[in-house]
Motif scaffolding. Structure first.
Motif, PDB file in Angstrom:
ATOM      1  N   ALA A 297      43.239   3.460  57.782  1.00 53.93           N
ATOM      2  CA  ALA A 297      43.020   4.784  57.115  1.00 53.93           C
ATOM      3  C   ALA A 297      44.057   5.519  56.967  1.00 53.93           C
ATOM      4  CB  ALA A 297      41.868   5.210  57.586  1.00 53.93           C
ATOM      5  N   ALA A 298      44.816   5.494  58.368  1.00 54.69           N
ATOM      6  CA  ALA A 298      45.783   6.358  58.690  1.00 54.69           C
ATOM      7  C   ALA A 298      47.199   5.966  57.777  1.00 54.69           C
ATOM      8  CB  ALA A 298      46.444   6.481  60.066  1.00 54.69           C
ATOM      9  N   LEU A 299      47.470   4.708  57.669  1.00 55.76           N
ATOM     10  CA  LEU A 299      48.400   4.439  56.854  1.00 55.76           C
ATOM     11  C   LEU A 299      48.011   4.702  55.368  1.00 55.76           C
ATOM     12  CD1 LEU A 299      49.179   0.831  58.539  1.00 55.76           C
ATOM     13  CD2 LEU A 299      50.802   3.000  58.233  1.00 55.76           C
ATOM     14  N   ALA A 300      47.065   4.553  54.823  1.00 54.02           N
ATOM     15  CA  ALA A 300      46.896   4.694  53.397  1.00 54.02           C
ATOM     16  C   ALA A 300      47.117   6.461  53.333  1.00 54.02           C
ATOM     17  CB  ALA A 300      45.172   4.360  53.282  1.00 54.02           C
ATOM     18  N   THR A 301      46.535   7.055  54.184  1.00 53.81           N
ATOM     19  CA  THR A 301      46.496   8.617  53.954  1.00 53.81           C
ATOM     20  C   THR A 301      47.708   9.030  54.255  1.00 53.81           C
ATOM     21  OG1 THR A 301      44.385   8.706  55.168  1.00 53.81           O
ATOM     22  CG2 THR A 301      45.873  10.701  55.124  1.00 53.81           C
ATOM     23  N   ILE A 302      48.841   8.652  54.888  1.00 52.79           N
ATOM     24  CA  ILE A 302      50.088   8.981  55.096  1.00 52.79           C
ATOM     25  C   ILE A 302      50.745   8.529  53.804  1.00 52.79           C
ATOM     26  CG2 ILE A 302      52.443   8.458  56.445  1.00 52.79           C
ATOM     27  CD1 ILE A 302      50.530   8.195  58.825  1.00 52.79           C
ATOM     28  N   GLU A 303      50.633   7.416  53.174  1.00 55.64           N
ATOM     29  CA  GLU A 303      51.330   7.114  51.998  1.00 55.64           C
ATOM     30  C   GLU A 303      50.979   8.052  50.854  1.00 55.64           C
ATOM     31  OE1 GLU A 303      50.234   2.913  49.615  1.00 55.64           O
ATOM     32  OE2 GLU A 303      51.281   2.664  51.477  1.00 55.64           O
ATOM     33  N   VAL A 304      49.856   8.410  50.703  1.00 54.55           N
ATOM     34  CA  VAL A 304      49.556   9.484  49.692  1.00 54.55           C
ATOM     35  C   VAL A 304      50.356  10.732  50.015  1.00 54.55           C
ATOM     36  CG1 VAL A 304      47.899  10.754  48.702  1.00 54.55           C
ATOM     37  CG2 VAL A 304      47.163   8.589  49.199  1.00 54.55           C
ATOM     38  N   LEU A 305      50.332  11.183  51.512  1.00 51.71           N
ATOM     39  CA  LEU A 305      50.921  12.538  51.731  1.00 51.71           C
ATOM     40  C   LEU A 305      52.554  12.405  51.816  1.00 51.71           C
ATOM     41  CD1 LEU A 305      48.536  13.388  54.788  1.00 51.71           C
ATOM     42  CD2 LEU A 305      48.485  14.338  52.626  1.00 51.71           C
ATOM     43  N   GLU A 306      52.974  11.087  51.593  1.00 51.84           N
ATOM     44  CA  GLU A 306      54.365  11.056  51.594  1.00 51.84           C
ATOM     45  C   GLU A 306      54.850  11.409  50.113  1.00 51.84           C
ATOM     46  OE1 GLU A 306      55.103   7.033  52.980  1.00 51.84           O
ATOM     47  OE2 GLU A 306      55.533   7.716  54.864  1.00 51.84           O
ATOM     48  N   LYS A 307      54.055  11.564  49.189  1.00 51.79           N
ATOM     49  CA  LYS A 307      54.468  11.793  47.842  1.00 51.79           C
ATOM     50  C   LYS A 307      54.522  13.478  48.018  1.00 51.79           C
ATOM     51  CE  LYS A 307      51.700   8.530  45.694  1.00 51.79           C
ATOM     52  NZ  LYS A 307      50.188   8.181  45.051  1.00 51.79           N
ATOM     53  N   PRO A 308      55.932  14.048  47.638  1.00 48.73           N
ATOM     54  CA  PRO A 308      56.179  15.388  47.743  1.00 48.73           C
ATOM     55  C   PRO A 308      55.412  16.267  47.038  1.00 48.73           C
ATOM     56  CG  PRO A 308      58.029  14.124  46.761  1.00 48.73           C
ATOM     57  CD  PRO A 308      57.053  13.164  47.237  1.00 48.73           C
ATOM     58  N   GLU A 309      54.639  15.799  45.716  1.00 49.97           N
ATOM     59  CA  GLU A 309      53.775  16.556  45.013  1.00 49.97           C
ATOM     60  C   GLU A 309      52.362  16.704  45.813  1.00 49.97           C
ATOM     61  OE1 GLU A 309      55.227  13.755  44.077  1.00 49.97           O
ATOM     62  OE2 GLU A 309      53.622  12.414  43.006  1.00 49.97           O
ATOM     63  N   SER A 310      52.059  16.123  46.855  1.00 50.46           N
ATOM     64  CA  SER A 310      50.829  16.266  47.660  1.00 50.46           C
ATOM     65  C   SER A 310      50.852  17.451  48.456  1.00 50.46           C
ATOM     66  CB  SER A 310      50.625  14.955  48.642  1.00 50.46           C
ATOM     67  OG  SER A 310      50.466  13.832  47.947  1.00 50.46           O
ATOM     68  N   HIS A 311      51.893  17.917  49.358  1.00 45.75           N
ATOM     69  CA  HIS A 311      51.662  19.042  49.857  1.00 45.75           C
ATOM     70  C   HIS A 311      52.064  20.228  49.142  1.00 45.75           C
ATOM     71  CE1 HIS A 311      51.733  16.630  53.664  1.00 45.75           C
ATOM     72  NE2 HIS A 311      51.083  17.626  54.129  1.00 45.75           N
ATOM     73  N   GLN A 312      52.991  20.104  48.037  1.00 42.94           N
ATOM     74  CA  GLN A 312      53.380  21.216  47.123  1.00 42.94           C
ATOM     75  C   GLN A 312      51.655  21.764  46.492  1.00 42.94           C
ATOM     76  OE1 GLN A 312      56.093  19.562  44.157  1.00 42.94           O
ATOM     77  NE2 GLN A 312      57.653  19.489  45.485  1.00 42.94           N
ATOM     78  N   TYR A 313      51.018  20.623  46.062  1.00 39.12           N
ATOM     79  CA  TYR A 313      49.472  20.738  45.521  1.00 39.12           C
ATOM     80  C   TYR A 313      48.793  21.538  46.440  1.00 39.12           C
ATOM     81  CZ  TYR A 313      45.095  20.389  43.002  1.00 39.12           C
ATOM     82  OH  TYR A 313      44.022  20.715  42.443  1.00 39.12           O
ATOM     83  N   LEU A 314      48.693  21.074  47.676  1.00 33.95           N
ATOM     84  CA  LEU A 314      47.748  21.858  48.559  1.00 33.95           C
ATOM     85  C   LEU A 314      48.244  23.247  49.151  1.00 33.95           C
ATOM     86  CD1 LEU A 314      47.490  18.906  51.328  1.00 33.95           C
ATOM     87  CD2 LEU A 314      45.834  19.976  49.891  1.00 33.95           C
ATOM     88  N   PHE A 315      49.678  23.450  48.957  1.00 38.59           N
ATOM     89  CA  PHE A 315      49.945  24.849  49.402  1.00 38.59           C
ATOM     90  C   PHE A 315      49.691  25.619  48.294  1.00 38.59           C
ATOM     91  CE2 PHE A 315      52.405  25.339  53.324  1.00 38.59           C
ATOM     92  CZ  PHE A 315      52.281  24.334  53.937  1.00 38.59           C
ATOM     93  N   GLN A 316      50.064  25.438  46.741  1.00 40.21           N
ATOM     94  CA  GLN A 316      49.898  25.730  45.611  1.00 40.21           C
ATOM     95  C   GLN A 316      48.368  26.497  45.580  1.00 40.21           C
ATOM     96  OE1 GLN A 316      48.235  24.596  42.468  1.00 40.21           O
ATOM     97  NE2 GLN A 316      48.582  26.616  41.613  1.00 40.21           N
ATOM     98  N   LEU A 317      47.528  25.370  45.805  1.00 38.31           N
ATOM     99  CA  LEU A 317      46.134  25.718  45.804  1.00 38.31           C
ATOM    100  C   LEU A 317      45.783  26.952  46.707  1.00 38.31           C
ATOM    101  CD1 LEU A 317      44.201  24.414  43.815  1.00 38.31           C
ATOM    102  CD2 LEU A 317      43.383  22.939  45.503  1.00 38.31           C
TER     103      LEU A 317
END
Ligand SMILES: Cc1ncc(COP(=O)(O)O)c(C=O)c1O
Length: 417
Positions: A297-317
């Protein structure tokens, strides 16, 4: 209630209305009675991608098709996860896996005591680090107990409690004084770099830098408890954002999007003291440590979070939510402080500024809880408990935020009457 004391398996889950969640998907969960809730509670922090995220579920299913826990040697998922943690966390030369944040902070304190040969530790009023005696004290302390040790539990060992000093967050002078009065006795300073267990109190940069300098000067271990902030605010935790590197870091919650796994990461020379290594003298063990379900679960989660747009989206929201809440509270003429960082947000009903827990006594707790109860009755779940934070996930949409703001506006309108 007949079979489970109080009817819950973790004390803070005992809130009204009593819910029986039976399904959770994306930004929503469903109660046994069929009600759908837009979830901002997020189980106190894990589901950063949203509940039951398909990428995580797929990796977990693949893992359990292969194996369950074997408990000898090391599996490929554990190796890969440790590599990822070390790659991302600035203070992490090496990492070890366990099952909960409490375990990680327990080990961090014991390791600090072993390497320094000292027994005392410093924590901060308002921070929570888990259930064990050395740290389970002084979180949301009642006014009459402020300045005293305020253990969370009966049965805590008095000698262990006595070895923990509690300082005010953001108050470097107080920490300096404790060091001066206890020369060569402080093994560790532990903090949530952002105390999210009381909502969101931002650290002063000079405070974090000052703690780094003080601990270095006194040969004390600096521990960042990034169980909430790690992976949620950045893959490298808040230490990556503030540029202050501790000696040890504890991780949990968002690392695996809702599956039980946690970690301790830190300096090579410190981590090499654990007895997982031949000759190591600090005990590290656990039947379920590095379980393939959590690691996958951690490896799959980190893989999604490694996309730069993931944190950009969270911060924008998060910014959109905070801007909307500020507009509402100011238009409605309400005394309020909309606080938060990235995907974490909440509204305190009080005047700022907020520098430490003590300021939060000014929050109107009755209003805070009633506001949230009314949102819950409208299908928007923010934990109706004083000072608790809300979490956004990658599954929350702009439309969810807009609908939430409309509901907040309506509830504040009702309460103002
Ligand atoms: C900052 C922090 N550290 C440690 C813990 C303890 O983690 P766990 O509940 O997984 O034992 C928590 C839990 O809320 C936390 O918020």
């Amino acid at each position: 209630m007949e079979f489970i004391p109080g009817g819950v398996n973790s004390s803070l889950r005992a809130v009204e209305p009593r819910l029986v969640p039976v399904r959770a998907e994306g930004a929503y969960f469903y109660d046994m009675d069929g009600t759908r809730y837009l979830d901002y509670h997020g189980a106190f922090g894990p589901p950063i991608l949203g509940h039951s995220h398909p990428a995580v579920t797929k990796r977990v299913k693949a893992a359990i098709e292969e194996t369950d826990q074997v408990g000898v040697g090391i599996g490929p998922l554990e190796i890969e996860l440790a590599r990822k943690i070390v790659q991302h966390i600035p203070s992490g030369d090496k990492a070890l896996l366990c099952n909960s944040g409490s375990e990680a902070t327990y080990h961090a304190i014991r390791l600090s005591r072993a390497v320094t040969g000292r027994s005392k530790v410093i924590k901060f009023q308002g921070c929570y680090h888990g259930f064990h005696d050395a740290l389970a004290m002084n979180v949301i302390t009642p006014k009459e107990k402020l300045g005293q040790r305020d253990p969370l539990s009966a049965g805590s060992h008095s000698a262990v409690l006595a070895d923990t000093f509690v300082c005010e967050f953001n108050n470097l002078d107080e920490v300096t004084q404790v060091f001066e009065k206890n020369p060569e006795q402080i093994a560790a300073v532990i903090l949530e770099p952002i105390p999210h267990n009381i909502g969101c109190v931002m650290p002063r940069q000079e405070f974090l830098e000052g703690l780094r300098a003080l601990t270095q000067k006194h040969g004390t271990i600096l521990i960042f408890d990034e169980v909430i902030t790690g992976f949620r605010h950045s893959l490298g935790g808040y230490q990556k954002i503030c540029g202050v590197t501790p000696d040890l870091t504890t991780l949990g919650k968002a690392i695996a999007n809702g599956y039980p796994i946690a970690a301790l990461a830190g300096r090579r020379d410190l981590m090499d003291r654990f007895n997982t290594r031949t000759g190591g003298d600090v005990f590290w063990a656990g039947t379920f440590n590095g379980h393939p379900v959590g690691a996958a679960a951690a490896l799959a989660t980190i893989e999604v979070l490694e996309k730069p747009e993931s944190h950009q989206y969270l911060f924008q929201l998060g910014d959109r939510m905070r801007a909307g809440l500020r507009e509402i509270t100011s238009r409605r003429g309400l005394t309020a402080e909309v606080a938060g960082f990235g995907s974490v947000f909440l509204t305190y009903f009080m005047e700022g500024p907020i520098r430490s827990f003590t300021d939060l006594y000014r929050n109107d707790a009755a209003f805070f809880i009633e506001y949230r109860r009314r949102l819950v009755s409208r299908g928007i779940f923010k934990l109706p408990m004083n000072l608790k934070r809300n979490h956004l996930s990658l599954s929350h949409t702009q439309a969810d935020v807009d609908r939430t703001l409309e509901a907040c506006d309506a509830v504040i309108g009702e309460l103002k009457k």
